[in-house]
Design a protein around this motif. Structure first.
Motif, PDB file in Angstrom:
ATOM      1  N   TYR A  17       0.705  -1.217  -0.069  1.00 32.76           N
ATOM      2  CA  TYR A  17       0.326  -0.262   0.238  1.00 32.76           C
ATOM      3  C   TYR A  17       1.022   1.411   0.068  1.00 32.76           C
ATOM      4  O   TYR A  17       0.398   2.157  -1.012  1.00 32.76           O
ATOM      5  CB  TYR A  17      -1.402  -0.044   1.044  1.00 32.76           C
ATOM      6  CG  TYR A  17      -1.718   0.816   1.090  1.00 32.76           C
ATOM      7  CD1 TYR A  17      -3.267   1.370   0.388  1.00 32.76           C
ATOM      8  CD2 TYR A  17      -1.495   2.072   2.122  1.00 32.76           C
ATOM      9  CE1 TYR A  17      -3.271   2.830   0.653  1.00 32.76           C
ATOM     10  CE2 TYR A  17      -1.978   3.575   2.739  1.00 32.76           C
ATOM     11  CZ  TYR A  17      -2.768   3.777   1.348  1.00 32.76           C
ATOM     12  OH  TYR A  17      -3.657   4.765   1.348  1.00 32.76           O
ATOM     13  N   GLU A  38       3.682   1.526  -0.489  1.00 32.49           N
ATOM     14  CA  GLU A  38       4.396   1.752  -2.943  1.00 32.49           C
ATOM     15  C   GLU A  38       3.364   1.885  -3.783  1.00 32.49           C
ATOM     16  O   GLU A  38       3.641   3.024  -4.744  1.00 32.49           O
ATOM     17  CB  GLU A  38       5.036   0.510  -3.155  1.00 32.49           C
ATOM     18  CG  GLU A  38       6.320   0.125  -2.378  1.00 32.49           C
ATOM     19  CD  GLU A  38       7.396   1.099  -2.561  1.00 32.49           C
ATOM     20  OE1 GLU A  38       7.654   1.953  -3.545  1.00 32.49           O
ATOM     21  OE2 GLU A  38       7.898   0.870  -1.943  1.00 32.49           O
ATOM     22  N   TRP A  39       2.189   1.502  -3.181  1.00 26.78           N
ATOM     23  CA  TRP A  39       1.179   1.751  -4.587  1.00 26.78           C
ATOM     24  C   TRP A  39       0.631   3.983  -4.220  1.00 26.78           C
ATOM     25  O   TRP A  39       0.746   5.327  -5.087  1.00 26.78           O
ATOM     26  CB  TRP A  39      -0.098   1.543  -3.790  1.00 26.78           C
ATOM     27  CG  TRP A  39      -1.375   2.476  -4.513  1.00 26.78           C
ATOM     28  CD1 TRP A  39      -1.369   1.846  -5.996  1.00 26.78           C
ATOM     29  CD2 TRP A  39      -2.372   2.935  -4.422  1.00 26.78           C
ATOM     30  NE1 TRP A  39      -2.937   2.316  -5.974  1.00 26.78           N
ATOM     31  CE2 TRP A  39      -3.076   2.792  -5.236  1.00 26.78           C
ATOM     32  CE3 TRP A  39      -2.155   3.040  -2.916  1.00 26.78           C
ATOM     33  CZ2 TRP A  39      -3.797   4.536  -5.247  1.00 26.78           C
ATOM     34  CZ3 TRP A  39      -3.826   4.573  -2.860  1.00 26.78           C
ATOM     35  CH2 TRP A  39      -4.447   4.765  -3.479  1.00 26.78           C
ATOM     36  N   HIS A  40       0.879   3.771  -2.668  1.00 25.39           N
ATOM     37  CA  HIS A  40       0.637   5.656  -2.409  1.00 25.39           C
ATOM     38  C   HIS A  40       1.828   6.617  -3.138  1.00 25.39           C
ATOM     39  O   HIS A  40       1.232   7.408  -3.545  1.00 25.39           O
ATOM     40  CB  HIS A  40       0.752   5.692  -0.987  1.00 25.39           C
ATOM     41  CG  HIS A  40      -0.067   7.256  -0.421  1.00 25.39           C
ATOM     42  ND1 HIS A  40       0.738   8.139   0.358  1.00 25.39           N
ATOM     43  CD2 HIS A  40      -1.011   7.585  -0.651  1.00 25.39           C
ATOM     44  CE1 HIS A  40       0.275   9.132   0.078  1.00 25.39           C
ATOM     45  NE2 HIS A  40      -0.736   9.042  -0.052  1.00 25.39           N
ATOM     46  N   ARG A  41       3.099   6.090  -3.364  1.00 26.69           N
ATOM     47  CA  ARG A  41       4.056   6.985  -3.200  1.00 26.69           C
ATOM     48  C   ARG A  41       4.181   6.891  -5.130  1.00 26.69           C
ATOM     49  O   ARG A  41       4.134   7.795  -5.618  1.00 26.69           O
ATOM     50  CB  ARG A  41       5.255   5.995  -2.176  1.00 26.69           C
ATOM     51  CG  ARG A  41       6.161   6.627  -3.756  1.00 26.69           C
ATOM     52  CD  ARG A  41       7.939   5.572  -2.450  1.00 26.69           C
ATOM     53  NE  ARG A  41       8.952   6.817  -3.000  1.00 26.69           N
ATOM     54  CZ  ARG A  41       9.785   7.343  -4.189  1.00 26.69           C
ATOM     55  NH1 ARG A  41       9.295   5.597  -4.703  1.00 26.69           N
ATOM     56  NH2 ARG A  41      10.709   6.838  -4.520  1.00 26.69           N
ATOM     57  N   GLY A  42       3.017   6.307  -4.959  1.00 29.58           N
ATOM     58  CA  GLY A  42       3.289   5.689  -6.735  1.00 29.58           C
ATOM     59  C   GLY A  42       2.403   6.999  -7.096  1.00 29.58           C
ATOM     60  O   GLY A  42       2.583   7.817  -8.384  1.00 29.58           O
ATOM     61  N   ARG A  43       1.445   6.856  -6.425  1.00 24.90           N
ATOM     62  CA  ARG A  43       0.532   7.926  -7.085  1.00 24.90           C
ATOM     63  C   ARG A  43       0.389   9.215  -6.549  1.00 24.90           C
ATOM     64  O   ARG A  43       0.304  10.609  -7.341  1.00 24.90           O
ATOM     65  CB  ARG A  43      -1.011   7.629  -5.908  1.00 24.90           C
ATOM     66  CG  ARG A  43      -1.991   8.494  -6.268  1.00 24.90           C
ATOM     67  CD  ARG A  43      -3.153   8.299  -5.606  1.00 24.90           C
ATOM     68  NE  ARG A  43      -4.860   8.768  -5.782  1.00 24.90           N
ATOM     69  CZ  ARG A  43      -5.229   8.794  -4.795  1.00 24.90           C
ATOM     70  NH1 ARG A  43      -5.872   7.849  -4.126  1.00 24.90           N
ATOM     71  NH2 ARG A  43      -6.554   9.532  -5.231  1.00 24.90           N
ATOM     72  N   VAL A  44       1.397   9.242  -6.050  1.00 23.95           N
ATOM     73  CA  VAL A  44       2.151  10.661  -5.463  1.00 23.95           C
ATOM     74  C   VAL A  44       2.786  11.644  -6.025  1.00 23.95           C
ATOM     75  O   VAL A  44       2.973  12.307  -7.026  1.00 23.95           O
ATOM     76  CB  VAL A  44       2.867  10.926  -4.252  1.00 23.95           C
ATOM     77  CG1 VAL A  44       3.445  12.362  -3.789  1.00 23.95           C
ATOM     78  CG2 VAL A  44       1.370  10.751  -2.721  1.00 23.95           C
ATOM     79  N   ALA A  89       3.060  10.263  -9.155  1.00 28.33           N
ATOM     80  CA  ALA A  89       2.647  10.774 -10.488  1.00 28.33           C
ATOM     81  C   ALA A  89       1.819  12.052 -10.414  1.00 28.33           C
ATOM     82  O   ALA A  89       1.529  12.836 -12.093  1.00 28.33           O
ATOM     83  CB  ALA A  89       0.802   9.388 -11.159  1.00 28.33           C
ATOM     84  N   ASN A  90       0.800  11.898  -9.833  1.00 29.82           N
ATOM     85  CA  ASN A  90       0.094  13.537  -9.384  1.00 29.82           C
ATOM     86  C   ASN A  90       1.488  14.929  -9.837  1.00 29.82           C
ATOM     87  O   ASN A  90       1.263  15.811 -10.096  1.00 29.82           O
ATOM     88  CB  ASN A  90      -0.369  13.931  -8.141  1.00 29.82           C
ATOM     89  CG  ASN A  90      -1.830  12.470  -7.824  1.00 29.82           C
ATOM     90  OD1 ASN A  90      -2.369  12.088  -9.105  1.00 29.82           O
ATOM     91  ND2 ASN A  90      -2.244  12.454  -6.621  1.00 29.82           N
ATOM     92  N   ARG A 110       2.071  14.910 -13.352  1.00 26.22           N
ATOM     93  CA  ARG A 110       0.912  15.762 -14.024  1.00 26.22           C
ATOM     94  C   ARG A 110       1.266  17.123 -13.915  1.00 26.22           C
ATOM     95  O   ARG A 110       1.178  17.974 -14.334  1.00 26.22           O
ATOM     96  CB  ARG A 110       0.002  15.465 -13.894  1.00 26.22           C
ATOM     97  CG  ARG A 110      -1.112  15.362 -14.368  1.00 26.22           C
ATOM     98  CD  ARG A 110      -2.129  14.663 -14.595  1.00 26.22           C
ATOM     99  NE  ARG A 110      -2.566  14.611 -12.979  1.00 26.22           N
ATOM    100  CZ  ARG A 110      -2.901  13.989 -12.443  1.00 26.22           C
ATOM    101  NH1 ARG A 110      -2.322  11.719 -12.644  1.00 26.22           N
ATOM    102  NH2 ARG A 110      -3.008  13.183 -11.148  1.00 26.22           N
TER     103      ARG A 110
END
Length: 273
Positions: free
Chosen positions: A240, A242-248, A250-251, A254
């Motif tokens: 989780y 790692e997933w949240h870090r990738g999402r941050v 990506a934002n 962008r």
């Protein structure tokens, strides 16, 4: 409880009574022995005897309720017409305190066709209470959003003149919502994705709001499991994070792109400096 029964039976020796301590008790034998040295007045023994008899009486009545509940669950129609697959391995190793005397998890699986206890911190007793409050099919709610809105676990945006006045969740006396909040509180220290989600929000917005958000996430998992037969598999706290870090990241990339910039990872020498 063994010490109390021994006192009521007439035992007064502190050494004998202390030897009856429960193995789960954190206090040492010496500490318990010291607390048992004193005057055993008749009125105190009488009050203790009355309390013990009341405890045994309520335990007997609870057992009768469990037997009635087991019979009621057994009489329900199994939702799945085809042969159910074997019950998944239980996550909970020990029996929960004050749990019913029968196998609630297996009984619910026969009725629902899904194992709700695969959702972390949703034990058999809690799952049974939620089914009693919400029903076994949740057809009254077209989607998970309707369900969480009914539970008052979503933001109640109050807008006037195009301006957001408040986004606090509405107060609710729903027992189902209270059960979900209880599950959210106990998940704080677990090494699960839900636990990592709770800790991240608690550090950012406070524990009270984190409990509500985590309760909503558990409610969505509960809804999807019953309505669409979803099988929940916890990815773990590390996955989780790692997933949240990738999402941050990506934002951030962008947002930087809209400003005409691009992000690049720092080299080791730059990190040290």
């Amino acid at each position: 409880m063994r010490i109390i029964r021994a006192i009521v039976a007439g035992e007064r020796d502190p050494d004998v009574l202390a030897s009856l301590r429960d193995v789960r008790c954190h206090s040492s034998v010496e500490t318990i022995r010291a607390s048992l040295v004193g005057y055993n007045r008749d009125e105190h023994i009488f009050a203790l005897t009355q309390s013990l008899e009341l405890y045994d009486f309520y335990q007997k009545k609870m057992l009768e309720c469990y037997r009635k509940l087991e019979a009621a669950i057994s009489a329900l129609t199994i939702r799945a017409e085809q042969q159910l697959p074997p019950l998944p391995k239980s996550r909970i190793k020990t029996k929960q305190v004050n749990a019913p005397s029968f196998d609630v998890r297996a009984a619910l699986y026969e009725v629902l066709g899904v194992d709700l206890t695969q959702i972390h911190d949703l034990g058999p007793s809690l799952a049974l209470k939620l089914i009693g409050e919400c029903g076994a099919n949740l057809r009254a709610w077209p989607s998970a959003k309707h369900f969480t809105s009914w539970l008052c676990l979503v933001q109640g945006n109050k807008i006037s003149g195009g301006k957001l006045l408040s986004s606090r969740t509405s107060r609710s006396s729903s027992r189902a919502a209270a059960l979900l909040r209880l599950a959210a509180v106990t998940i704080e220290r677990s090494d699960t994705a839900l636990g990592a989600f709770y800790r991240r929000l608690a550090a950012r917005i406070g524990k009270q709001k984190a409990v509500t958000a985590t309760a909503r996430k558990i409610a969505v998992l509960f809804y999807n499991t019953l309505r669409i037969g979803m099988t929940y598999r916890d990815p773990g706290a590390v996955a989780y994070d790692e997933w949240h870090r990738g999402r941050v990241l990506a934002n951030l990339q962008r947002h930087a792109k809209t400003l005409g910039y691009s992000l690049a990872p720092m080299r080791d020498a730059e990190c040290v400096s």
